[in-house]
Enzyme design. Sequence first.
Site, PDB file in Angstrom:
ATOM      1  N   CYS A 277      21.817   3.457   5.165  1.00 53.37           N
ATOM      2  CA  CYS A 277      22.573   2.480   5.721  1.00 53.37           C
ATOM      3  C   CYS A 277      22.917   2.670   7.031  1.00 53.37           C
ATOM      4  O   CYS A 277      23.524   3.533   7.274  1.00 53.37           O
ATOM      5  CB  CYS A 277      23.584   2.338   4.804  1.00 53.37           C
ATOM      6  SG  CYS A 277      24.607   0.930   5.446  1.00 53.37           S
TER       7      CYS A 277
ATOM      8  N   CYS B 280      31.125   4.240   2.103  1.00 52.67           N
ATOM      9  CA  CYS B 280      30.383   5.521   1.517  1.00 52.67           C
ATOM     10  C   CYS B 280      30.833   6.547   2.511  1.00 52.67           C
ATOM     11  O   CYS B 280      30.546   6.666   3.517  1.00 52.67           O
ATOM     12  CB  CYS B 280      28.805   5.199   1.786  1.00 52.67           C
ATOM     13  SG  CYS B 280      28.382   3.949   0.784  1.00 52.67           S
TER      14      CYS B 280
ATOM     15  N   CYS C  73      24.985  -4.606   1.971  1.00 51.07           N
ATOM     16  CA  CYS C  73      25.400  -3.364   1.542  1.00 51.07           C
ATOM     17  C   CYS C  73      24.579  -2.837   0.561  1.00 51.07           C
ATOM     18  O   CYS C  73      24.216  -3.299  -0.547  1.00 51.07           O
ATOM     19  CB  CYS C  73      26.676  -3.739   1.033  1.00 51.07           C
ATOM     20  SG  CYS C  73      27.526  -2.196   0.012  1.00 51.07           S
TER      21      CYS C  73
ATOM     22  N   GLN D 255      34.640  -1.656 -14.929  1.00 52.16           N
ATOM     23  CA  GLN D 255      33.744  -0.503 -14.454  1.00 52.16           C
ATOM     24  C   GLN D 255      32.728  -1.141 -13.556  1.00 52.16           C
ATOM     25  O   GLN D 255      31.931  -1.968 -13.824  1.00 52.16           O
ATOM     26  CB  GLN D 255      33.305   0.349 -15.244  1.00 52.16           C
ATOM     27  CG  GLN D 255      34.539   1.155 -15.973  1.00 52.16           C
ATOM     28  CD  GLN D 255      35.037   2.319 -15.131  1.00 52.16           C
ATOM     29  OE1 GLN D 255      34.486   2.616 -13.906  1.00 52.16           O
ATOM     30  NE2 GLN D 255      36.083   2.779 -15.382  1.00 52.16           N
TER      31      GLN D 255
ATOM     32  N   GLU E  72      48.785  -2.271 -22.484  1.00 52.85           N
ATOM     33  CA  GLU E  72      48.614  -2.799 -21.165  1.00 52.85           C
ATOM     34  C   GLU E  72      49.429  -3.511 -20.693  1.00 52.85           C
ATOM     35  O   GLU E  72      49.954  -4.465 -21.434  1.00 52.85           O
ATOM     36  CB  GLU E  72      47.083  -3.596 -21.672  1.00 52.85           C
ATOM     37  CG  GLU E  72      46.513  -4.222 -20.176  1.00 52.85           C
ATOM     38  CD  GLU E  72      46.392  -3.129 -19.153  1.00 52.85           C
ATOM     39  OE1 GLU E  72      46.690  -3.519 -17.801  1.00 52.85           O
ATOM     40  OE2 GLU E  72      45.666  -2.177 -19.257  1.00 52.85           O
TER      41      GLU E  72
ATOM     42  N   ASP F 247      43.938   6.407 -20.181  1.00 50.51           N
ATOM     43  CA  ASP F 247      43.061   5.892 -19.063  1.00 50.51           C
ATOM     44  C   ASP F 247      44.028   5.348 -17.705  1.00 50.51           C
ATOM     45  O   ASP F 247      43.949   4.119 -17.534  1.00 50.51           O
ATOM     46  CB  ASP F 247      42.118   5.105 -19.640  1.00 50.51           C
ATOM     47  CG  ASP F 247      41.048   4.499 -18.398  1.00 50.51           C
ATOM     48  OD1 ASP F 247      41.007   5.208 -17.375  1.00 50.51           O
ATOM     49  OD2 ASP F 247      40.368   3.355 -18.497  1.00 50.51           O
TER      50      ASP F 247
ATOM     51  N   CYS G 193      40.177   8.733 -12.661  1.00 54.66           N
ATOM     52  CA  CYS G 193      39.326   8.628 -11.502  1.00 54.66           C
ATOM     53  C   CYS G 193      39.837   9.188 -10.245  1.00 54.66           C
ATOM     54  O   CYS G 193      39.257   9.066  -9.282  1.00 54.66           O
ATOM     55  CB  CYS G 193      39.470   6.926 -11.333  1.00 54.66           C
ATOM     56  SG  CYS G 193      41.022   6.260 -11.070  1.00 54.66           S
TER      57      CYS G 193
END
Length: 424
Positions: A89, A100, A180, A253, A306, A351, A378
């Site tokens: 890119c 990135c 992108c 996701q 949640e 999670d 994550c």
Amino acid sequence: MGRDPGSTPDREAAGERGLAEAERVELTVGPVAPGGHCVARVDGQVVFVRHALPGERVVAEVTEVHRGFVRADAVTVLDASPDRVPAPCPYARPGQCGGCDLQHVAPAAQLEWKVAVVREQLSRLGGLTETELDGLGVRVEALPGGSLGWRSRVRYAVDAADRAGLLKHRSHEVVPIDRCLIAHPAIQSLPVLSAGGARWPDADAVETVASTGGDVAVATVVDGVASTVEGPATVCEVAAGREWTLPATAFWQVHPAATDALVGAVLELVDPQPGERAWDLYGGAGLFAAALAGRVGDTGRVTLVEAAEQGVAAARQNLSDLPRVEVVAARVETALARRRITGPVDVVVLDPPRTGAGSRVVRELVAAGPRAVGYVACDPAAFARDVRTFAESGWRLAVLRGFDLFPMTQHVELVGLLLPPSSR
């Protein structure tokens, strides 16, 4: 290591004063660090360098000066690593898009980069020894589809000229772009960017979605409120053998193969059995709850917790055919502390958001006494801190798997199995 020939003599003579913003310096790059950087040192000063690889000799330009460290971009590579490749890119460059971090790194080396970060965080923040880390056999697995064209949700910022683009690293400045390359092909084809003449007056951001069910949508964001302007307001996702309906702008996701990879790993690690009781904490639309329900069967029970309204509504809608699943609308901390959910419980899927579960939630889980906790993370740093808290109660990280859900970036997803002292 020496100063760049362009350095001023008085700066060279007064190295103890440290580097200055926009100064260029020649240095040898050290090991990888969290955040897409490598670590180097100049006259004892720590330098976090982007666009570099360990072992390289580069000329770096200082971008930020802080007490105790500086940040810099490698602007000239003097001795390149064998793992260096041309970034596909044109915007993955110093001073350009910050989305990135690793386009200059060969795909296999990107996986090793992430392994190194995970090990370092688990050692420094999690308290694991090198022997324990070696025993875990930490590795990061690539997902199908390659390094480009995978991102199914892209949020573009809008600049003062009403053009959509992406942000510079650690900046609110928008870089207008024409494409992108990590975006899903259906998103790349949308007439959203300024190269096609698109303008977005009054919008703060533009959100784009290409779902696994084939839906494509565009929404504008104004003062935090998203409104669909093209495509359906709700989209279909296909995951874990089910179809899921949720708002186009709801969390899901971003890698098309991520959901099945994570569900498969969680089920393998916690191994739910018929008749067991399971908790799905920070459960979102109910992906893990549905998978758990399929394993515990009609004699078992699953409780999903949640806090986000969109997530609660999506869970109740998508899990309505599973009567053994209860959806609790609450913050996890509140649900545990106020006994909105109570034991006994056999397995827990955790999670949490990027900040991790935190010591309060971990202590409540330890007190509940499940036989296993499957932790989906994550952020390696937050995960490592929670692993340390579990360890303070005698729990251990028994298995760890890493997944490259975000190729070309420094981000990595982890799935860990935590077991109580009785499992030894």
